[in-house]
Design an enzyme around this catalytic site. Structure first.
Site, PDB file in Angstrom:
ATOM      1  N   ARG A 103      48.366  30.474  36.539  1.00  0.00           N
ATOM      2  CA  ARG A 103      47.473  30.069  37.627  1.00  0.00           C
ATOM      3  C   ARG A 103      46.273  30.569  37.245  1.00  0.00           C
ATOM      4  O   ARG A 103      46.134  31.139  36.434  1.00  0.00           O
ATOM      5  CB  ARG A 103      47.647  30.494  39.176  1.00  0.00           C
ATOM      6  CG  ARG A 103      48.114  32.332  39.305  1.00  0.00           C
ATOM      7  CD  ARG A 103      48.489  33.243  40.565  1.00  0.00           C
ATOM      8  NE  ARG A 103      48.708  34.285  40.018  1.00  0.00           N
ATOM      9  CZ  ARG A 103      48.864  35.363  41.441  1.00  0.00           C
ATOM     10  NH1 ARG A 103      49.385  34.620  41.990  1.00  0.00           N
ATOM     11  NH2 ARG A 103      48.551  36.431  41.214  1.00  0.00           N
ATOM     12  N   TYR A 107      39.053  48.875  38.235  1.00  0.00           N
ATOM     13  CA  TYR A 107      39.349  47.754  37.484  1.00  0.00           C
ATOM     14  C   TYR A 107      38.165  47.533  36.525  1.00  0.00           C
ATOM     15  O   TYR A 107      37.934  46.754  35.531  1.00  0.00           O
ATOM     16  CB  TYR A 107      38.820  46.304  38.771  1.00  0.00           C
ATOM     17  CG  TYR A 107      39.035  44.936  38.015  1.00  0.00           C
ATOM     18  CD1 TYR A 107      40.216  44.142  37.487  1.00  0.00           C
ATOM     19  CD2 TYR A 107      37.501  44.256  37.771  1.00  0.00           C
ATOM     20  CE1 TYR A 107      40.001  42.431  36.907  1.00  0.00           C
ATOM     21  CE2 TYR A 107      37.817  42.650  37.479  1.00  0.00           C
ATOM     22  CZ  TYR A 107      39.139  42.165  37.358  1.00  0.00           C
ATOM     23  OH  TYR A 107      38.517  41.415  36.536  1.00  0.00           O
ATOM     24  N   LYS A 143      38.095  47.136  32.743  1.00  0.00           N
ATOM     25  CA  LYS A 143      37.487  45.889  31.720  1.00  0.00           C
ATOM     26  C   LYS A 143      36.529  46.189  30.655  1.00  0.00           C
ATOM     27  O   LYS A 143      36.486  45.502  29.765  1.00  0.00           O
ATOM     28  CB  LYS A 143      36.805  44.993  33.026  1.00  0.00           C
ATOM     29  CG  LYS A 143      37.778  43.757  33.842  1.00  0.00           C
ATOM     30  CD  LYS A 143      38.805  42.878  32.785  1.00  0.00           C
ATOM     31  CE  LYS A 143      39.867  42.716  33.486  1.00  0.00           C
ATOM     32  NZ  LYS A 143      40.902  41.522  32.446  1.00  0.00           N
ATOM     33  N   GLY A 193      49.219  36.030  31.767  1.00  0.00           N
ATOM     34  CA  GLY A 193      48.685  35.316  32.667  1.00  0.00           C
ATOM     35  C   GLY A 193      48.605  34.357  32.259  1.00  0.00           C
ATOM     36  O   GLY A 193      47.505  33.318  33.353  1.00  0.00           O
TER      37      GLY A 193
END
Length: 248
Positions: free
Chosen positions: A17, A159, A163, A14
């Site tokens: 950016r 999310y 995590k 990833g």
């Protein structure tokens, strides 16, 4: 093929950016060849590749890879081995979020988030970590979030769960790969990336009011700590490091 330009090699998932791109630049600045991974942002990845090679005289490899797919992770590993022979660092930065109200959350989107953030981290740790074990050295840094520790938001519960899972994976892979490979985890708080770019001003100001430093982190600040943990903290292992500006 031996490394021709930089002295060592880092894979950063990833990395077209945001925190990933800032981390790629920080490693390049420190004479690392960099594998730039993307899924959709080909133009950004290639632009970053050109900039890093020109500015730092290192070599980059741009690889499209959806880390949730095992065959693509294996291809990422094979291409990196063919280009650089060795892999010194793996930074598991790739991640997605789909924030919605509870009523709008779907099993399909929950799976998408877990597939990328959790299963993707598992797949890269497994395949690249096993290669590092064979070569006899390596360092892995997984990128979690304070959302997986102590800053919870119902609109991002999927999310947050992913995590928290990354933190659990970190502990298990540290045990699995000891003593050859160090496996640590960085848990950033709010950072100025695409994920936070669309926040309205009132919400942004409210979140800043809960941060002792009174602002969001710059991606470069997170990148610097990722490099420190991956490379310089040679006695740090199985650690979870929060970088949140002092959220209270």
């Amino acid at each position: 093929m031996n490394n021709i330009y930089g002295s060592k090699t880092a894979i950063i998932t990833g990395s077209s950016r945001g925190i990933g791109a800032a981390t790629a630049e920080y490693f390049a600045k420190n004479n690392y060849n960099v594998v730039i991974n993307y899924v959709n942002s080909k133009e950004q990845a290639e632009k970053l590749s050109t900039e890093l090679e020109t500015k730092y005289n290192i070599k980059t490899l741009v690889v499209k890879c959806d880390i949730s797919k095992e065959d693509e992770v294996f291809n990422l590993l094979q291409l990196t081995k063919q280009t650089f022979s060795t892999i010194d660092i793996l930074i598991n930065n790739a991640g997605i979020a789909i924030d919605t109200t509870l009523e709008d959350k779907t099993v399909e989107n929950f799976h998408k988030i877990l597939d990328t953030n959790l299963i993707g981290t598992f797949l890269t740790c497994k395949h690249i970590g096993l290669f590092m074990k064979e070569q006899g050295f390596g360092s892995i840094v997984n990128i979690s979030s304070t959302n997986g520790i102590d800053s919870f938001y119902p609109y991002s519960m999927d999310y947050d769960a992913s995590k928290a899972g990354v933190i659990s994976l970190t502990h298990n892979f540290a045990l699995e790969f000891a003593p050859t490979i160090r496996v640590n985890c960085i848990a950033p708080g709010w950072t100025k990336t695409d994920m936070s770019a669309d926040l309205d001003k009132e919400y942004y100001n409210d979140e800043c009011s809960h941060i002792l430093l009174g602002r969001f982190a710059e991606p470069e600040e997170i990148a610097k700590e990722i490099y420190h943990v991956a490379v310089e903290s040679t006695y740090m292992n199985d650690s979870i490091i929060k970088i949140d500006g002092g959220r209270c």
